[in-house]
Scaffold this motif. Structure first.
Motif, PDB file in Angstrom:
ATOM      1  N   ALA A 211      55.033  19.249  57.462  1.00 46.15           N
ATOM      2  CA  ALA A 211      54.723  17.503  58.072  1.00 46.15           C
ATOM      3  C   ALA A 211      54.582  16.432  56.583  1.00 46.15           C
ATOM      4  CB  ALA A 211      53.267  17.797  58.471  1.00 46.15           C
ATOM      5  N   VAL A 212      54.594  16.571  55.731  1.00 42.32           N
ATOM      6  CA  VAL A 212      54.292  15.671  54.705  1.00 42.32           C
ATOM      7  C   VAL A 212      55.882  15.070  54.525  1.00 42.32           C
ATOM      8  CG1 VAL A 212      53.736  15.028  52.337  1.00 42.32           C
ATOM      9  CG2 VAL A 212      52.398  16.029  54.098  1.00 42.32           C
ATOM     10  N   ALA A 213      56.983  16.357  54.401  1.00 37.00           N
ATOM     11  CA  ALA A 213      57.489  16.475  53.618  1.00 37.00           C
ATOM     12  C   ALA A 213      59.103  15.732  54.554  1.00 37.00           C
ATOM     13  CB  ALA A 213      58.813  17.253  53.329  1.00 37.00           C
ATOM     14  N   LEU A 214      57.830  15.834  56.001  1.00 40.59           N
ATOM     15  CA  LEU A 214      59.242  14.799  57.310  1.00 40.59           C
ATOM     16  C   LEU A 214      58.813  12.899  56.531  1.00 40.59           C
ATOM     17  CD1 LEU A 214      59.775  14.214  60.004  1.00 40.59           C
ATOM     18  CD2 LEU A 214      58.032  14.870  60.725  1.00 40.59           C
ATOM     19  N   TRP A 215      57.348  13.219  56.029  1.00 45.67           N
ATOM     20  CA  TRP A 215      57.282  11.382  56.334  1.00 45.67           C
ATOM     21  C   TRP A 215      57.847  10.945  55.033  1.00 45.67           C
ATOM     22  CZ3 TRP A 215      55.905   8.522  60.736  1.00 45.67           C
ATOM     23  CH2 TRP A 215      55.290   9.356  61.420  1.00 45.67           C
ATOM     24  N   ARG A 216      57.619  11.361  54.743  1.00 45.63           N
ATOM     25  CA  ARG A 216      58.630  11.644  53.142  1.00 45.63           C
ATOM     26  C   ARG A 216      60.089  10.428  53.241  1.00 45.63           C
ATOM     27  NH1 ARG A 216      54.434  11.222  48.846  1.00 45.63           N
ATOM     28  NH2 ARG A 216      53.513  12.910  48.661  1.00 45.63           N
ATOM     29  N   LEU A 217      60.820  11.019  54.302  1.00 45.63           N
ATOM     30  CA  LEU A 217      61.910  11.254  55.014  1.00 45.63           C
ATOM     31  C   LEU A 217      61.837   9.674  55.530  1.00 45.63           C
ATOM     32  CD1 LEU A 217      63.361  14.642  56.167  1.00 45.63           C
ATOM     33  CD2 LEU A 217      64.309  13.166  54.192  1.00 45.63           C
ATOM     34  N   MET A 218      61.242   9.677  56.427  1.00 42.88           N
ATOM     35  CA  MET A 218      61.157   8.054  56.765  1.00 42.88           C
ATOM     36  C   MET A 218      60.539   7.620  56.261  1.00 42.88           C
ATOM     37  SD  MET A 218      61.571   9.844  60.266  1.00 42.88           S
ATOM     38  CE  MET A 218      61.238   7.881  61.044  1.00 42.88           C
TER      39      MET A 218
END
Length: 252
Positions: A211-218
């Motif tokens: 979930a953290v990795a996703l938001w870093r991508l975003m």
């Protein structure tokens, strides 16, 4: 879900809703707080279903069987983990380069092809879908409508929506513009949905840290973002920090 994440889109189409008893306060055990809810749930769901049907009829939908099956497979796992199998869920993949997702309170989830191109694994897609399901569990759409109705802002606020929120809605054809009121979720709602989403993706067997990795991508793909004080959504930095804190507190 929308600027905040791939939710990145949170569009709620709720037309002509029936208001029941004014000042109805309900305790949401999952959130651990009281909510002001004056909207008739049956009307909310009915209008959401109308908007969903119209979106499927008028907006470009991906017929890629693999993409649709992936969203449904992961979505069903999240729904089961959230204990919401007692309602009918539906999913659709909208053709749009903008990485977004949204949920309607009747249990309908839309994601864009842009989102599916952005996420790097099923865990990150599960984080998106978990967040959307979190909004339903949190009854955020009903709460936002109720608070808006009581402050007599209503459609004027909806029509004044600007920035990436309006752009995100436009990417799926402006459901709310056609069917009622566009109600962006608050920062509190978004952070609550983040936490619930992490709970559900963990319970479904996915990796919470993604979930953290996703938001870093975003955050990386966003060229510009409004300052947090000017947005209804928490900044990427705030969201990432809160997710990291919560995941650490759960020992994940």
């Amino acid at each position: 879900m929308k600027r905040t994440k791939t939710k990145v889109l949170a569009a709620v189409a709720v037309g002509a809703l029936t208001v029941s008893s004014l000042g109805a306060c309900a305790y949401n055990e999952t959130l651990g707080r009281n909510q002001l809810l004056i909207v008739d749930d049956a009307s909310l769901i009915q209008q959401a279903d109308v908007a969903w049907a119209e979106a499927l009829r008028t907006q470009p939908i991906s017929r890629d069987a693999a993409l649709n099956q992936r969203v449904r497979r992961i979505g069903d796992r999240i729904v089961q983990a959230a204990g919401l199998t007692n309602r009918s869920w539906d999913y659709a993949v909208f053709v749009s380069d903008s990485p977004n997702a949204f949920v309607l309170p009747s249990g309908k989830i839309g994601v864009t092809t842009g989102l599916l191109a952005l996420v790097r694994n099923d865990d990150q897609l599960a984080a998106v879908l978990g967040h959307e399901v979190g909004h339903v569990v949190g009854r955020h759409a009903a709460e936002r409508y109720s608070s808006t109705a009581l402050t007599s802002v209503g459609l004027q606020i909806a029509q004044g929506a600007s920035g990436d929120y309006g752009q995100a809605v436009g990417s799926i054809g402006g459901l709310a513009a056609q069917y009622g009121v566009l109600l962006p979720y608050s920062r509190r709602d978004e952070l609550e949905a983040d936490r619930l989403g992490v709970d559900y993706l963990a319970a479904a067997g996915f990796r919470p840290t993604e979930a953290v990795a996703l938001w870093r991508l975003m955050a990386a793909q966003r060229q510009a973002a409004a300052p947090e004080f000017a947005s209804t959504h928490p900044s990427d930095a705030t969201r990432i920090a809160e997710l990291e804190r919560y995941i650490a507190s759960r020992g994940w």
